[in-house]
Design an enzyme around this catalytic site. Sequence first.
Site: not given
Ligand SMILES: Cc1cc2nc3c(=O)[nH]c(=O)nc-3n(C[C@H](O)[C@H](O)[C@H](O)COP(=O)(O)OP(=O)(O)OC[C@H]3O[C@@H](n4cnc5c(N)ncnc54)[C@H](O)[C@@H]3O)c2cc1C
Length: 577
Positions: A115, A235, A237, A247, A250, A281, A351, A391
Amino acid sequence: MRFDYDAVIVGAGGAGLYAALEASGAGKTAVITKLYPQRSHTGAAQGGISAALGNVEEDSPEWHAFDTVKGGDYLVDQNAAIILAEEAVRAVFDLENRGLPFSRTPEGKIDQRRFGGHTRDFGAAAVRRSCYAADRTGHMILQTLYQQCIKNDVAFHDEWQVVDVVMDGTLLTGLVVFELSTGELHLVSAKAVLFATGGFGRMFKVTSNAMANTGDGPALLSRAGVPLMDMEFFQFHPTGIRTMGILITEGVRGEGGILLNRDGYRFMEKYAPTMMDLAPRDMVSRAIMTEIAEGKGIKGDRKIDDWVHLDASHLGRETVEAKIPDIADFCRTYLGVDPAVEPMPVQPTAHYAMGGIPTDLDGRVTDGKRTWDGLYAAGECACVSVHGANRLGTNSLVELIVFGRRAGNTIAKYVGTATSVNPGRAGDDKIKAWKDRIIGLKKGGAHSGKTYEAMQETMMANVGVYRNEGAMQNAVDDIAGLRDSYTEIGVQDQDSNYNTEVLSILELENLLDLSLHTSAAALARTESRGAHSREDYPDRDDKNWLKHSLSNIVGGKVILDSKPVDVSRWEPKPRVY
Ligand SMILES: Cc1cc2nc3c(=O)[nH]c(=O)nc-3n(C[C@H](O)[C@H](O)[C@H](O)COP(=O)(O)OP(=O)(O)OC[C@H]3O[C@@H](n4cnc5c(N)ncnc54)[C@H](O)[C@@H]3O)c2cc1C
């Protein structure tokens, strides 16, 4: 209604679920989530989760920590990066033990792939560090952790949206929650509350982020007086599907895919001679935009909506179908392009938010001067900071597990000794104010769509991959204007049940606030570092800017402060890849 818990986790992505799992042993724990847990954006993560297991090639956590610091252009807190890299190994084994179906080597070990920015021996060559489950790693993490939470009796309030907090000084005493199915407002209190609400890519027009990624946590805490950290660093991507932003992981380049311009030239040779397509990135996104500006995009018209090609066809159908099956499907569905035989048209897509709610190494919310009692944050909405100015791919999923676990642990200890909180009169007043506000919105007004579009357009055009003073000033002015006219917006839908229109207006308000933080903090930082790349200040300026920024909105204006960066391990050096 009133609800009382020991610990409440807002958000059911990887960070929230892991924290809930850890906290659940110590007291009554609930997860509040505006989406069904499995629909959280973590489920969209394709590429993988990094850990120096050394299963396929020699590797070490020290190299991982160094790559993270260098990848973040030295704005990373180095003590946090060392924890990330060291605890990553345990995090991956822990997920494996909890049932995550990783892709395997022929001998049955967890397989690993390359990666961007992940190297062996402090930058000598690319290393295989990303553990993965085909291109569905995040999906598997969510399913695994959700099942474990159910097993551990964590209570779930699905489709409940937190819209405000009740504070008593720096003590959080309550949450105001809107229940989507009924339109009811609830007051929830807990000794400890963790925000894990994910990212906010929806402030940009072309983004890989889900519709729900509206930064609710950072925005509402900012309104309650918590400063946000490093908001200028967003960032892009390099490989989003052209115009749609969806997306393309990568991992495609990790498996050997290459970027080509209109002449069929592998242009990354020019920009990053050692790492080429696997440079970080920020560098690859800039290289693509430079090729486009020089008329070497596929159309060749030098306009910013031009694109380049990502070619994986030489890998053969078998590898494409085995290693990136979902990507292949997306391309066939959305573009009519089959990556096993032809290149994919790609352009940079907004991203990942490097900035967010400032925390210490155990998830406590703190700006270095004040610490908020009983308040925690983890995951993309938080800023520890392990990503600094940029990142590295696969470092987010590992951050969710490592820092979600640390925060969950700290909460478990805290709720054992802390006394219960009571929102009291302030809580009742807030609920009343919110009832009035929703009645006010239902009196009608302008549709929110135009404001949403205008915000996304200005952020994309003016605070994108390349930035300069004039453009960023335009964005600040545009966003300030949109915030002023926001009060004219109202809803058409009068229903109490499933009134998503009310909620989307509140989300837009959050995005507008975060857009103001981002554009104003970017305008103030007169240097180029990581994802913040200024045409008018092209160099990194460690003398004046090796510091985190902290931003508050006061009276419609952003007030900036700063916080030192931990550089206890490696001296900042120029980045060469
Ligand atoms: C398409 C894509 C691919 C990616 N691929 C990778 C990868 O391969 N490897 C990597 O390391 N990272 C990757 N990333 C980044 C990574 O996936 C995210 O940064 C990470 O999953 C975020 O996780 P989180 O637990 O912080 O929040 P999220 O998984 O975004 O969850 C947010 C949660 O908060 C809740 N929420 C939000 N607002 C409220 C509110 N007001 N009240 C109640 N609940 C709320 C939602 O319901 C949800 O459950 C990717 C991101 C994207 C967009």
